[in-house]
Design a protein around this motif. Sequence first.
Motif, PDB file in Angstrom:
ATOM      1  N   TRP A  81       0.879  -1.190   0.000  1.00  0.00           N
ATOM      2  CA  TRP A  81       0.000   0.000   0.000  1.00  0.00           C
ATOM      3  C   TRP A  81       0.907   1.228   0.000  1.00  0.00           C
ATOM      4  O   TRP A  81       1.440   1.614   1.030  1.00  0.00           O
ATOM      5  CB  TRP A  81      -0.923   0.003   1.219  1.00  0.00           C
ATOM      6  CG  TRP A  81      -2.190   0.797   1.007  1.00  0.00           C
ATOM      7  CD1 TRP A  81      -2.287   2.063   0.507  1.00  0.00           C
ATOM      8  CD2 TRP A  81      -3.533   0.369   1.287  1.00  0.00           C
ATOM      9  NE1 TRP A  81      -3.608   2.459   0.453  1.00  0.00           N
ATOM     10  CE2 TRP A  81      -4.393   1.441   0.926  1.00  0.00           C
ATOM     11  CE3 TRP A  81      -4.081  -0.786   1.812  1.00  0.00           C
ATOM     12  CZ2 TRP A  81      -5.785   1.372   1.089  1.00  0.00           C
ATOM     13  CZ3 TRP A  81      -5.453  -0.856   1.967  1.00  0.00           C
ATOM     14  CH2 TRP A  81      -6.300   0.210   1.606  1.00  0.00           C
ATOM     15  N   ILE A  82       1.101   1.792  -1.167  1.00  0.00           N
ATOM     16  CA  ILE A  82       2.022   2.929  -1.317  1.00  0.00           C
ATOM     17  C   ILE A  82       1.287   4.082  -1.986  1.00  0.00           C
ATOM     18  O   ILE A  82       0.756   3.937  -3.085  1.00  0.00           O
ATOM     19  CB  ILE A  82       3.272   2.531  -2.130  1.00  0.00           C
ATOM     20  CG1 ILE A  82       4.048   1.427  -1.401  1.00  0.00           C
ATOM     21  CG2 ILE A  82       4.175   3.745  -2.360  1.00  0.00           C
ATOM     22  CD1 ILE A  82       5.203   0.860  -2.189  1.00  0.00           C
ATOM     23  N   ASN A 103      -1.984   8.060   4.934  1.00  0.00           N
ATOM     24  CA  ASN A 103      -3.181   7.241   4.732  1.00  0.00           C
ATOM     25  C   ASN A 103      -2.801   5.815   4.361  1.00  0.00           C
ATOM     26  O   ASN A 103      -3.412   4.844   4.841  1.00  0.00           O
ATOM     27  CB  ASN A 103      -4.050   7.818   3.619  1.00  0.00           C
ATOM     28  CG  ASN A 103      -5.118   8.768   4.109  1.00  0.00           C
ATOM     29  OD1 ASN A 103      -5.297   9.862   3.565  1.00  0.00           O
ATOM     30  ND2 ASN A 103      -5.856   8.379   5.132  1.00  0.00           N
ATOM     31  N   SER A 104      -1.794   5.660   3.508  1.00  0.00           N
ATOM     32  CA  SER A 104      -1.382   4.329   3.065  1.00  0.00           C
ATOM     33  C   SER A 104      -0.868   3.492   4.225  1.00  0.00           C
ATOM     34  O   SER A 104      -1.187   2.302   4.341  1.00  0.00           O
ATOM     35  CB  SER A 104      -0.321   4.446   1.974  1.00  0.00           C
ATOM     36  OG  SER A 104      -0.857   5.070   0.827  1.00  0.00           O
ATOM     37  N   ILE A 105      -0.073   4.097   5.103  1.00  0.00           N
ATOM     38  CA  ILE A 105       0.447   3.372   6.264  1.00  0.00           C
ATOM     39  C   ILE A 105      -0.692   3.028   7.225  1.00  0.00           C
ATOM     40  O   ILE A 105      -0.778   1.905   7.738  1.00  0.00           O
ATOM     41  CB  ILE A 105       1.541   4.195   6.966  1.00  0.00           C
ATOM     42  CG1 ILE A 105       2.790   4.263   6.067  1.00  0.00           C
ATOM     43  CG2 ILE A 105       1.894   3.609   8.331  1.00  0.00           C
ATOM     44  CD1 ILE A 105       3.819   5.275   6.500  1.00  0.00           C
ATOM     45  N   GLY A 106      -1.578   3.993   7.454  1.00  0.00           N
ATOM     46  CA  GLY A 106      -2.707   3.736   8.339  1.00  0.00           C
ATOM     47  C   GLY A 106      -3.624   2.651   7.815  1.00  0.00           C
ATOM     48  O   GLY A 106      -4.065   1.758   8.565  1.00  0.00           O
ATOM     49  N   ASP A 107      -3.922   2.699   6.517  1.00  0.00           N
ATOM     50  CA  ASP A 107      -4.792   1.682   5.935  1.00  0.00           C
ATOM     51  C   ASP A 107      -4.120   0.305   5.930  1.00  0.00           C
ATOM     52  O   ASP A 107      -4.776  -0.723   6.156  1.00  0.00           O
ATOM     53  CB  ASP A 107      -5.196   2.080   4.516  1.00  0.00           C
ATOM     54  CG  ASP A 107      -6.158   3.265   4.500  1.00  0.00           C
ATOM     55  OD1 ASP A 107      -6.897   3.442   5.484  1.00  0.00           O
ATOM     56  OD2 ASP A 107      -6.179   4.014   3.503  1.00  0.00           O
ATOM     57  N   ALA A 108      -2.803   0.279   5.680  1.00  0.00           N
ATOM     58  CA  ALA A 108      -2.067  -0.985   5.725  1.00  0.00           C
ATOM     59  C   ALA A 108      -2.083  -1.576   7.135  1.00  0.00           C
ATOM     60  O   ALA A 108      -2.232  -2.796   7.321  1.00  0.00           O
ATOM     61  CB  ALA A 108      -0.632  -0.763   5.253  1.00  0.00           C
ATOM     62  N   PHE A 109      -1.920  -0.729   8.129  1.00  0.00           N
ATOM     63  CA  PHE A 109      -2.001  -1.131   9.538  1.00  0.00           C
ATOM     64  C   PHE A 109      -3.337  -1.824   9.818  1.00  0.00           C
ATOM     65  O   PHE A 109      -3.390  -2.894  10.444  1.00  0.00           O
ATOM     66  CB  PHE A 109      -1.809   0.124  10.388  1.00  0.00           C
ATOM     67  CG  PHE A 109      -2.288   0.072  11.802  1.00  0.00           C
ATOM     68  CD1 PHE A 109      -1.960  -0.981  12.646  1.00  0.00           C
ATOM     69  CD2 PHE A 109      -3.053   1.116  12.317  1.00  0.00           C
ATOM     70  CE1 PHE A 109      -2.401  -0.991  13.971  1.00  0.00           C
ATOM     71  CE2 PHE A 109      -3.487   1.111  13.628  1.00  0.00           C
ATOM     72  CZ  PHE A 109      -3.168   0.053  14.459  1.00  0.00           C
TER      73      PHE A 109
END
Length: 412
Positions: A104-105, A169-175
């Motif tokens: 997710w980048i 957002n990408s890091i949060g959604d990946a989490f």
Amino acid sequence: MEERRVVITGLGAVSPLGNDVKSTWDNIVAGKSGVDFVTKVNKDDFPAKVAAEVKDFEPTSYMDKKDARKMDPFTQYAVAAAKMAVEDAKLEINEDIANRVGVWIGSGIGGMQTWEDQHKKFLEKGPRRVSPFFVPMMIPDMAAGQVSIQLGAKGINSCSTTACASGANSIGDAFKVIQRGGADYMIAGGTEAPISNMAFAGFCSAKALSLNDDPQSASRPFDKNRDGFVMGEGSGILILETLESAQKRGARIYGEIVGYGATGDAYHITAPALDGEGAARAMQQALDDANLSPADVDYINAHGTSTELNDKYETVAIKSVFGGHAGDVAVSSTKSMTGHLLGAAGGIESVIAVKSIEDSVIPATTNYETSDPECDLDYVPNKARKQNVDVVMSNSLGFGGHNVALIFKKYE
């Protein structure tokens, strides 16, 4: 179902301060600047003269020449940072786990240089001369796509395009994907290569960029004399995985991601909501998600763009959420050194947040000379601070009213 704990086991970076995590972080701690006179456009054509460019990057160190030619720089940066992060995590993506490894980048703009180059070719030589690789080189999701292809990651593959909040957002959604059981590993972050004539012209026309032609002082978050942000580029990538997986394979654990808040201003296409109302809700959401109180937070890596409204309203937002603790928590903007990496900002700043926890160092806000009565928090002026850091909040706010707060915690 019980939510799974998610830890960080790998870091990768390409930035104006260095083409790996170590050099980037060492320069952050030393208070060095990655800002200089812009070279990727003719500075004499623009009112803004400075930028934070990636320097001496060699894509063929991370991919073969044939593949590199089919990638815009924003994708090359992401592939390089992702490969560094996977190597750092000592993660072997084989057939046994490939379906459980996601990517997710985020990217705010995508392949701007590719768009310009091919449009020029279209105008000068006609439509038949436009490259067949034009579209897959330009679209913002292709960083995630190419990372998946290059590394063999077959899990969820996605891209958040939320302007300057894209990486966060990408890091949060990946989490959240890992937490709910949708994957066991995620390669997550942001990437951007926006220093092109059209993008530079657009931000100049929007009066968003600093007109200070002194590279060493142009990016000055929270300073009374701030006059706009400095455009930057690069990529920051984290390897997120379940605590169970990290323990099973004996991985080094940098820290834990415990909170994610994301809100919309519903206010204006570029200006933040009055008093940072949307940013405040994102910060509160992240605290609630992490089951933490404001007093638990040691350091806030602020969005801190060096623009008049952002810095003023982000300060107000922090005060509204942190109350009496607002004066005690350290707040700094590392954009004073990296410039603003737009869609990659949340990625590189998450790397910085994790390193802050690991090394017990709070980075400075450099170029802080003149205090602003409307920005009156502890901005860690000009010199990094050695201090135990257990919890870091990282804020990212984007055009369109996108607000994100991430919370990282020391692993226990």
